[in-house]
Design a protein around this motif. Sequence first.
Motif, PDB file in Angstrom:
ATOM      1  N   LYS A   1       0.831  -1.209   0.000  1.00 17.80           N
ATOM      2  CA  LYS A   1       0.000   0.000   0.000  1.00 17.80           C
ATOM      3  C   LYS A   1       0.859   1.249   0.000  1.00 17.80           C
ATOM      4  CE  LYS A   1      -4.018  -2.065   2.186  1.00 17.80           C
ATOM      5  NZ  LYS A   1      -4.879  -2.094   3.352  1.00 17.80           N
ATOM      6  N   ALA A   2       2.005   1.184   0.656  1.00 14.37           N
ATOM      7  CA  ALA A   2       2.916   2.331   0.713  1.00 14.37           C
ATOM      8  C   ALA A   2       3.708   2.471  -0.585  1.00 14.37           C
ATOM      9  CB  ALA A   2       3.875   2.181   1.885  1.00 14.37           C
ATOM     10  N   LYS A   3       3.581   1.486  -1.481  1.00 17.39           N
ATOM     11  CA  LYS A   3       4.269   1.493  -2.781  1.00 17.39           C
ATOM     12  C   LYS A   3       5.787   1.562  -2.602  1.00 17.39           C
ATOM     13  CE  LYS A   3       0.422   2.685  -5.426  1.00 17.39           C
ATOM     14  NZ  LYS A   3      -0.210   1.571  -5.997  1.00 17.39           N
ATOM     15  N   ASP A   4       6.289   0.729  -1.702  1.00 16.02           N
ATOM     16  CA  ASP A   4       7.726   0.640  -1.459  1.00 16.02           C
ATOM     17  C   ASP A   4       8.226  -0.693  -2.032  1.00 16.02           C
ATOM     18  OD1 ASP A   4      10.303   0.832  -0.576  1.00 16.02           O
ATOM     19  OD2 ASP A   4       9.823   0.668   1.559  1.00 16.02           O
ATOM     20  N   PRO A   5       8.675  -0.697  -3.302  1.00 10.51           N
ATOM     21  CA  PRO A   5       9.014  -1.965  -3.965  1.00 10.51           C
ATOM     22  C   PRO A   5      10.177  -2.721  -3.321  1.00 10.51           C
ATOM     23  CG  PRO A   5       9.562  -0.106  -5.377  1.00 10.51           C
ATOM     24  CD  PRO A   5       8.847   0.443  -4.184  1.00 10.51           C
ATOM     25  N   LEU A   6      11.145  -2.016  -2.769  1.00  8.43           N
ATOM     26  CA  LEU A   6      12.281  -2.721  -2.170  1.00  8.43           C
ATOM     27  C   LEU A   6      11.882  -3.454  -0.899  1.00  8.43           C
ATOM     28  CD1 LEU A   6      15.195  -0.205  -2.792  1.00  8.43           C
ATOM     29  CD2 LEU A   6      14.620  -2.278  -4.051  1.00  8.43           C
ATOM     30  N   THR A   7      10.994  -2.862  -0.132  1.00  3.30           N
ATOM     31  CA  THR A   7      10.510  -3.531   1.081  1.00  3.30           C
ATOM     32  C   THR A   7       9.678  -4.749   0.705  1.00  3.30           C
ATOM     33  OG1 THR A   7      10.490  -1.428   2.256  1.00  3.30           O
ATOM     34  CG2 THR A   7       9.237  -3.231   3.235  1.00  3.30           C
ATOM     35  N   VAL A   8       8.801  -4.590  -0.291  1.00  4.37           N
ATOM     36  CA  VAL A   8       7.988  -5.719  -0.742  1.00  4.37           C
ATOM     37  C   VAL A   8       8.899  -6.832  -1.249  1.00  4.37           C
ATOM     38  CG1 VAL A   8       6.249  -6.469  -2.412  1.00  4.37           C
ATOM     39  CG2 VAL A   8       6.025  -4.236  -1.309  1.00  4.37           C
ATOM     40  N   HIS A   9       9.894  -6.458  -2.026  1.00  2.99           N
ATOM     41  CA  HIS A   9      10.844  -7.435  -2.560  1.00  2.99           C
ATOM     42  C   HIS A   9      11.545  -8.180  -1.422  1.00  2.99           C
ATOM     43  CE1 HIS A   9      13.842  -9.148  -5.256  1.00  2.99           C
ATOM     44  NE2 HIS A   9      14.767  -8.714  -4.433  1.00  2.99           N
ATOM     45  N   SER A  10      11.999  -7.453  -0.432  1.00  2.00           N
ATOM     46  CA  SER A  10      12.695  -8.081   0.704  1.00  2.00           C
ATOM     47  C   SER A  10      11.788  -9.041   1.453  1.00  2.00           C
ATOM     48  CB  SER A  10      13.213  -7.007   1.662  1.00  2.00           C
ATOM     49  OG  SER A  10      14.151  -6.194   1.025  1.00  2.00           O
TER      50      SER A  10
ATOM     51  N   VAL B   1       7.380 -15.526  -7.630  1.00  3.79           N
ATOM     52  CA  VAL B   1       6.116 -15.182  -6.976  1.00  3.79           C
ATOM     53  C   VAL B   1       4.977 -15.216  -7.997  1.00  3.79           C
ATOM     54  CG1 VAL B   1       4.857 -13.360  -5.761  1.00  3.79           C
ATOM     55  CG2 VAL B   1       7.234 -13.854  -5.145  1.00  3.79           C
ATOM     56  N   THR B   2       5.221 -14.728  -9.207  1.00  2.00           N
ATOM     57  CA  THR B   2       4.196 -14.743 -10.248  1.00  2.00           C
ATOM     58  C   THR B   2       3.757 -16.171 -10.544  1.00  2.00           C
ATOM     59  OG1 THR B   2       5.073 -12.722 -11.230  1.00  2.00           O
ATOM     60  CG2 THR B   2       3.702 -14.091 -12.638  1.00  2.00           C
ATOM     61  N   ALA B   3       4.696 -17.089 -10.632  1.00  2.00           N
ATOM     62  CA  ALA B   3       4.347 -18.492 -10.883  1.00  2.00           C
ATOM     63  C   ALA B   3       3.468 -19.047  -9.774  1.00  2.00           C
ATOM     64  CB  ALA B   3       5.616 -19.328 -11.036  1.00  2.00           C
ATOM     65  N   ILE B   4       3.774 -18.698  -8.544  1.00  2.00           N
ATOM     66  CA  ILE B   4       2.968 -19.170  -7.414  1.00  2.00           C
ATOM     67  C   ILE B   4       1.571 -18.536  -7.450  1.00  2.00           C
ATOM     68  CG2 ILE B   4       2.749 -19.106  -4.890  1.00  2.00           C
ATOM     69  CD1 ILE B   4       5.826 -19.460  -4.806  1.00  2.00           C
TER      70      ILE B   4
ATOM     71  N   LEU C   1      10.069 -14.594   2.616  1.00  2.00           N
ATOM     72  CA  LEU C   1       9.030 -15.624   2.606  1.00  2.00           C
ATOM     73  C   LEU C   1       9.425 -16.796   1.703  1.00  2.00           C
ATOM     74  CD1 LEU C   1       5.852 -13.371   2.483  1.00  2.00           C
ATOM     75  CD2 LEU C   1       6.500 -14.925   4.346  1.00  2.00           C
ATOM     76  N   TRP C   2      10.064 -16.498   0.602  1.00  2.00           N
ATOM     77  CA  TRP C   2      10.520 -17.546  -0.317  1.00  2.00           C
ATOM     78  C   TRP C   2      11.531 -18.445   0.389  1.00  2.00           C
ATOM     79  CZ3 TRP C   2      13.285 -16.270  -5.621  1.00  2.00           C
ATOM     80  CH2 TRP C   2      13.472 -17.452  -6.335  1.00  2.00           C
TER      81      TRP C   2
ATOM     82  N   ILE D   1       1.388 -19.656   1.663  1.00  2.00           N
ATOM     83  CA  ILE D   1       0.527 -19.269   2.792  1.00  2.00           C
ATOM     84  C   ILE D   1       0.252 -17.770   2.763  1.00  2.00           C
ATOM     85  CG2 ILE D   1       0.403 -19.119   5.324  1.00  2.00           C
ATOM     86  CD1 ILE D   1       2.156 -21.709   5.349  1.00  2.00           C
ATOM     87  N   ALA D   2       1.305 -16.973   2.520  1.00  2.00           N
ATOM     88  CA  ALA D   2       1.150 -15.519   2.527  1.00  2.00           C
ATOM     89  C   ALA D   2       0.305 -15.024   1.353  1.00  2.00           C
ATOM     90  CB  ALA D   2       2.519 -14.851   2.494  1.00  2.00           C
ATOM     91  N   LEU D   3       0.398 -15.693   0.226  1.00  2.00           N
ATOM     92  CA  LEU D   3      -0.313 -15.229  -0.962  1.00  2.00           C
ATOM     93  C   LEU D   3      -1.697 -15.849  -1.112  1.00  2.00           C
ATOM     94  CD1 LEU D   3       2.647 -15.337  -3.497  1.00  2.00           C
ATOM     95  CD2 LEU D   3       1.643 -13.301  -2.447  1.00  2.00           C
ATOM     96  N   GLY D   4      -1.953 -16.934  -0.452  1.00  2.00           N
ATOM     97  CA  GLY D   4      -3.220 -17.645  -0.608  1.00  2.00           C
ATOM     98  C   GLY D   4      -4.372 -16.950   0.100  1.00  2.00           C
ATOM     99  N   GLY D   5      -5.591 -17.290  -0.308  1.00  2.00           N
ATOM    100  CA  GLY D   5      -6.802 -16.828   0.370  1.00  2.00           C
ATOM    101  C   GLY D   5      -7.116 -15.352   0.192  1.00  2.00           C
ATOM    102  N   ARG D   6      -6.661 -14.733  -0.850  1.00  2.00           N
ATOM    103  CA  ARG D   6      -6.916 -13.306  -1.068  1.00  2.00           C
ATOM    104  C   ARG D   6      -8.149 -13.138  -1.958  1.00  2.00           C
ATOM    105  NH1 ARG D   6      -2.160  -9.691  -0.629  1.00  2.00           N
ATOM    106  NH2 ARG D   6      -0.563 -10.883   0.468  1.00  2.00           N
ATOM    107  N   ASP D   7      -8.922 -12.120  -1.653  1.00  2.00           N
ATOM    108  CA  ASP D   7     -10.011 -11.751  -2.551  1.00  2.00           C
ATOM    109  C   ASP D   7      -9.454 -10.780  -3.589  1.00  2.00           C
ATOM    110  OD1 ASP D   7      -9.638  -9.461  -1.096  1.00  2.00           O
ATOM    111  OD2 ASP D   7     -11.646  -9.383  -0.246  1.00  2.00           O
TER     112      ASP D   7
END
Length: 170
Positions: free
Chosen positions: A4-13, A59-62, A18-19, A26-32
């Motif tokens: 939400k903060a649009k911080d790509p390096l933090t998201v990447h880290s 992540v895209t493949a998952i 998680l990888w 687990i982190a990506l599953g169950g999202r609407d």
Amino acid sequence: VAIKAKDPLTVHSVLEDLWRRDGLEIALGGRDSRRLSPMLEYLIYALPHPHLSQTALHVTAIVIDLYKSIVGLSDDIDYLFKTMNELVNNMVMKYKILLKLQGSLDMILSAQDIVANPVPQKMLNLAEKINKMMEKTRFKFESQANDEEDDDMKEKEIDSNNDKQTNDKQ
């Protein structure tokens, strides 16, 4: 929060961590669709960036494996998946062009390298010395083999002469 903060390096880290911990499913599953959209937008942003692309591809493949069954249920998600598909196809096309270019450059540079850096004279001299040494060694062994054959033939002649003399005496 980082998405939400649009911080790509933090998201990447976070995604890399998680990888490493095998927690992406687990982190990506169950999202609407409301919670999946920001992740897809991030992946669309990260895929073409070289320092983010390896993790983004994984992540895209998952994400595709997890959410392939919901395609067609949300126009927003469908649009993001379509955009991601176009982006990946474009990247594949560019990558193929770069590989062809790299092959052409490798041929040109190797030919240039051969012209610019001929075989050193010392190496050629050494090769010539080794060839002469091997020729002398081969000649030596061939002459020894010929001498042994001559000796064998002389022995056979002597033996046959002895046999003739023995037969003549009888």
